[in-house]
Motif scaffolding. Structure first.
Motif, PDB file in Angstrom:
ATOM      1  N   PRO A  48       0.835  -1.205   0.000  1.00 11.72           N
ATOM      2  CA  PRO A  48       0.000   0.000   0.000  1.00 11.72           C
ATOM      3  C   PRO A  48       0.871   1.257   0.000  1.00 11.72           C
ATOM      4  CG  PRO A  48      -0.780  -1.564   1.633  1.00 11.72           C
ATOM      5  CD  PRO A  48       0.551  -2.075   1.129  1.00 11.72           C
ATOM      6  N   THR A 106     -10.577  -4.713   5.020  1.00  6.86           N
ATOM      7  CA  THR A 106      -9.735  -5.670   4.321  1.00  6.86           C
ATOM      8  C   THR A 106      -8.844  -4.872   3.393  1.00  6.86           C
ATOM      9  OG1 THR A 106     -11.437  -7.373   4.427  1.00  6.86           O
ATOM     10  CG2 THR A 106      -9.705  -7.653   2.769  1.00  6.86           C
ATOM     11  N   TYR A 107      -7.553  -4.926   3.649  1.00  8.18           N
ATOM     12  CA  TYR A 107      -6.583  -4.159   2.878  1.00  8.18           C
ATOM     13  C   TYR A 107      -6.050  -4.995   1.718  1.00  8.18           C
ATOM     14  CZ  TYR A 107      -6.553  -0.908   6.806  1.00  8.18           C
ATOM     15  OH  TYR A 107      -6.921  -0.010   7.777  1.00  8.18           O
ATOM     16  N   ARG A 108      -5.655  -4.278   0.663  1.00  5.08           N
ATOM     17  CA  ARG A 108      -5.020  -4.906  -0.496  1.00  5.08           C
ATOM     18  C   ARG A 108      -3.696  -4.203  -0.747  1.00  5.08           C
ATOM     19  NH1 ARG A 108     -10.185  -3.816  -3.881  1.00  5.08           N
ATOM     20  NH2 ARG A 108      -8.742  -2.259  -4.677  1.00  5.08           N
ATOM     21  N   ARG A 109      -2.856  -4.853  -1.495  1.00  2.25           N
ATOM     22  CA  ARG A 109      -1.512  -4.304  -1.760  1.00  2.25           C
ATOM     23  C   ARG A 109      -1.546  -3.012  -2.572  1.00  2.25           C
ATOM     24  NH1 ARG A 109       2.779  -7.106  -0.592  1.00  2.25           N
ATOM     25  NH2 ARG A 109       3.997  -6.298  -2.339  1.00  2.25           N
ATOM     26  N   ASP A 110      -2.621  -2.752  -3.320  1.00  5.73           N
ATOM     27  CA  ASP A 110      -2.670  -1.545  -4.148  1.00  5.73           C
ATOM     28  C   ASP A 110      -3.471  -0.412  -3.511  1.00  5.73           C
ATOM     29  OD1 ASP A 110      -5.165  -2.742  -4.451  1.00  5.73           O
ATOM     30  OD2 ASP A 110      -5.206  -2.545  -6.630  1.00  5.73           O
ATOM     31  N   ASP A 111      -3.750  -0.504  -2.222  1.00  6.51           N
ATOM     32  CA  ASP A 111      -4.523   0.530  -1.527  1.00  6.51           C
ATOM     33  C   ASP A 111      -3.701   1.809  -1.363  1.00  6.51           C
ATOM     34  OD1 ASP A 111      -6.775  -1.034  -1.210  1.00  6.51           O
ATOM     35  OD2 ASP A 111      -6.280  -1.631   0.843  1.00  6.51           O
ATOM     36  N   ALA A 170      -2.183  -2.622   7.358  1.00  9.75           N
ATOM     37  CA  ALA A 170      -2.241  -3.008   5.946  1.00  9.75           C
ATOM     38  C   ALA A 170      -1.141  -4.025   5.624  1.00  9.75           C
ATOM     39  CB  ALA A 170      -2.119  -1.774   5.054  1.00  9.75           C
ATOM     40  N   GLN A 190      -1.947  -7.483   7.015  1.00 12.37           N
ATOM     41  CA  GLN A 190      -2.938  -8.220   6.237  1.00 12.37           C
ATOM     42  C   GLN A 190      -2.442  -8.652   4.862  1.00 12.37           C
ATOM     43  OE1 GLN A 190      -6.853  -6.581   5.903  1.00 12.37           O
ATOM     44  NE2 GLN A 190      -6.875  -5.856   8.010  1.00 12.37           N
ATOM     45  N   THR A 191      -1.503  -7.921   4.283  1.00 10.71           N
ATOM     46  CA  THR A 191      -1.166  -8.164   2.882  1.00 10.71           C
ATOM     47  C   THR A 191       0.212  -8.733   2.633  1.00 10.71           C
ATOM     48  OG1 THR A 191      -0.318  -5.915   2.573  1.00 10.71           O
ATOM     49  CG2 THR A 191      -2.662  -6.272   2.122  1.00 10.71           C
ATOM     50  N   ASP A 192       1.109  -8.646   3.600  1.00 15.09           N
ATOM     51  CA  ASP A 192       2.491  -8.992   3.312  1.00 15.09           C
ATOM     52  C   ASP A 192       3.200  -9.403   4.586  1.00 15.09           C
ATOM     53  OD1 ASP A 192       5.038  -9.219   2.256  1.00 15.09           O
ATOM     54  OD2 ASP A 192       5.360  -7.071   2.099  1.00 15.09           O
TER      55      ASP A 192
END
Length: 161
Positions: free
Chosen positions: A2, A92-97, A146, A149-151
């Motif tokens: 993110p 819910t977080y994503r890598r491109d947030d 973030a 949750q993502t990495d």
């Protein structure tokens, strides 16, 4: 990863501290003009120490320029505000947030919040005495949730706190 977006930050040491966090986590940092300081400010540089060469720094001349950039890249716009009701850990977080934070004195404007896909808050136990948390603290709290949750690569790396 993110990205952190600071919209019109005012206090150089806060931005420097956030830049240092971004360098430590390899997180892109986007600054939206106008800034309340010069990028050459000694307090900004001192707070970021010698980590500035490791910051993936992007400067946007206006919020409109940032919107165009974000739209071209994709991803969810997440605004952080003391006035929101959704708690940051419930997202819910994503890598491109894009994690958007406003200036220290006013936060994100209503216009910016309207453009966000979701607006969230970091809860505090007693708001009678404290209006909000420090900007650099909020950016770190939001970013590390973030990342959690993502990495998990930071969890696997050599930990030096």
């Amino acid at each position: 990863m993110p990205s952190i977006v600071l919209v019109n930050p005012e206090i150089p040491p806060n931005t420097g501290n956030i830049a240092r966090t971004c360098a430590a986590t390899e997180t892109p940092l986007h600054l939206v003009m106008p800034l309340g300081f010069e990028l050459s400010d000694r307090y900004l540089k001192r707070a970021g120490l010698d980590y500035w060469p490791y910051v993936d720094l992007h400067i946007h001349q206006s919020i409109e320029d940032f919107w165009q950039h974000a739209q071209a890249k994709g991803g969810k716009l997440i605004g952080y505000s003391a006035k929101a009701t959704a708690v940051y850990t419930q997202l819910t977080y994503r890598r491109d947030d894009w994690l958007l934070f406003g200036c220290e004195s006013k936060g994100l404007s209503a216009e910016v919040l309207e453009q966000c896909d979701v607006v969230t808050t970091i809860p505090m136990s007693d708001r009678r005495h404290v209006r909000s948390l420090n900007l650099s603290v909020c950016a770190a709290v939001g970013l590390f949730e973030a990342i959690r949750q993502t990495d998990n690569s930071l969890e696997q790396s050599d930990k030096r706190a």
